[in-house]
Design an enzyme around this catalytic site. Structure first.
Site, short mmCIF file in Angstrom:
data_model
loop_
_atom_site.label_atom_id
_atom_site.label_comp_id
_atom_site.label_asym_id
_atom_site.label_seq_id
_atom_site.Cartn_x
_atom_site.Cartn_y
_atom_site.Cartn_z
N HIS A 123 -8.61 26.57 21.98
CA HIS A 123 -8.87 26.24 20.57
C HIS A 123 -7.61 26.33 19.72
O HIS A 123 -7.32 25.42 18.93
CB HIS A 123 -9.94 27.16 19.98
CG HIS A 123 -10.01 27.05 18.49
ND1 HIS A 123 -10.66 26.01 17.84
CD2 HIS A 123 -9.41 27.78 17.51
CE1 HIS A 123 -10.49 26.14 16.54
NE2 HIS A 123 -9.73 27.20 16.31
N ASP A 182 14.59 26.68 26.89
CA ASP A 182 15.57 27.40 26.08
C ASP A 182 16.61 27.98 27.03
O ASP A 182 16.46 27.92 28.25
CB ASP A 182 14.90 28.47 25.21
CG ASP A 182 14.21 29.54 26.03
OD1 ASP A 182 14.44 29.62 27.25
OD2 ASP A 182 13.42 30.30 25.44
N ASP A 192 8.21 25.45 18.06
CA ASP A 192 7.55 26.07 19.20
C ASP A 192 7.24 27.52 18.87
O ASP A 192 7.91 28.13 18.02
CB ASP A 192 8.45 26.04 20.44
CG ASP A 192 9.46 27.18 20.42
OD1 ASP A 192 9.24 28.18 21.14
OD2 ASP A 192 10.44 27.10 19.66
#
Length: 376
Positions: A336, A93, A267
């Site tokens: 996870h 970015d 994102d």
């Protein structure tokens, strides 16, 4: 051109898009969730672990890398890919959001933004040209234009001036970009929560012409229904043959709602941030590992997950790690959560291919525990 976007299929049931984004460091299947590696690392994860969970592209942050260790050092190391040992695509970015979130520590002018470092208080100046110079040095496959991200709420007059400055800065970014064959520069659409301003911004940014377009200024505190509405009012003004990127969004419901409205890329720091705070995303809803009910729960985090954490560890053990403030807690929970979102998007792509994304959404929301009110 540094990238090429291939539109493969549109879901007959939902209108969602399935695509393929070709970059200098590999092909990305869209819609895609991109893990965030702010300081040239996805927190608590190694590049090998990200490869194992099939992360296709990760983000890094221009503002943070500019302040530390400095873009000159990264360039000297051979660019971000070599510096952080990541062989696949990277997006940086522009640092705009971070600079504008500094509040009283920054001053905006037409030329750029003067700000004080959150690290040591030192004065710096970031202009569109300087931001692109830094991003060129970092060497990511996809780089973002330097924009002004208006806060929420903000009055219409301010948002209009802000988006018009973003347009002017976008043109300056394009003119300053030195490596268009190696790095794709995306323009960013602003306009706050005002439909006519979103239209104006989208038309102005697309007229300048970029290989991809981001939708900025959402997920900044507004209610979810408002975000979805603004998306619906913005997407129609973006080219169908270019990738569309919704910045800073990463909860499962927002990913699905975004895909349904035509978004290709997402994102967010959410999965790793909540993981460090002991919260897991699972197929049956959120699991807060510190809760006492998990003290002697010897089942995996998610009964339907095949990630390294769920295959090898129980909720009782993960709770113990968290309560003991062990670093392994952040690592296993982060693994996870990232795996969960990457798998979710893999299943979303499969559902688009099979023309059943609306059915998939309903099934997922029912298991996850979202109500219709929350999702709409």
């Amino acid at each position: 051109m540094a990238i090429q976007f291939e539109l493969i299929k549109t879901c007959k049931q939902s209108g969602a898009r399935l695509g393929r984004l070709h970059t200098p460091h590999g092909v990305i299947d869209t819609p895609i969730f991109m893990p965030v590696g702010t300081q040239a690392t996805v927190k608590a994860m190694t590049p090998e672990e990200l490869e194992d969970m099939e992360a296709q592209i990760i983000l890094s942050n221009t503002y943070h890398l500019f302040l530390r260790p400095g873009h000159e050092l990264v360039e000297k190391a051979g660019g971000l890919h070599k510096f952080m040992n990541w062989k696949h695509p990277i997006l940086t970015d522009s640092g705009g959001f971070q600079v504008f979130s500094l509040g009283d520590l920054r001053k905006i002018t037409e030329e750029g933004v003067e700000f004080r470092s959150h690290l040591d208080g030192a004065k710096h100046f970031l202009s569109p040209e300087r931001a692109i110079e830094i991003e060129n040095a970092l060497g990511a496959d996809i780089i973002m234009a330097f924009d002004e991200c208006a806060p929420y709420p903000a009055d219409k007059e301010y948002v209009k001036k802000s988006l018009e400055r973003t347009t002017r800065w976008a043109a300056r970014c394009k003119a300053a970009h030195k490596k268009p064959e190696q790095q794709a520069l995306f323009g960013i659409v602003q306009g706050g929560m005002y439909p006519d301003l979103r239209k104006q911004s989208a038309e102005e940014i697309t007229e300048i012409g970029f290989p991809g377009y981001a939708i900025g200024g959402l997920s900044v505190g507004e209610p979810k229904p408002m975000m979805y509405e603004v998306l619906e009012q913005t997407i129609p003004y973006l080219p169908e043959d270019k990738p569309r990127y919704l910045m800073g969004v990463g909860s499962p419901d927002d990913l699905l709602e975004g895909v349904l409205r035509g978004v290709d890329m997402f994102d967010c720091v959410l999965p790793t941030r909540i993981a460090r705070n002991g919260t897991a995303m699972t197929s049956v809803g959120k699991v807060v590992i510190k809760n006492a009910k998990h003290f002697d729960d010897f089942t995996p985090l998610d009964p339907n997950c095949d990630c390294y954490t769920c295959r090898n560890y129980t909720k009782a053990y993960l709770r113990h790690l968290y309560k003991a403030d062990e670093i392994l807690s952040s690592r296993l929970m982060s693994y996870h959560n990232l795996y969960f979102l990457i798998e979710l998007m893999k299943n979303v792509r499969k559902a688009i291919m099979e023309d059943r994304l609306l059915d998939f959404k309903d099934e997922f929301f029912e298991k996850y525990g979202y109500t219709v009110k929350e999702s709409e």
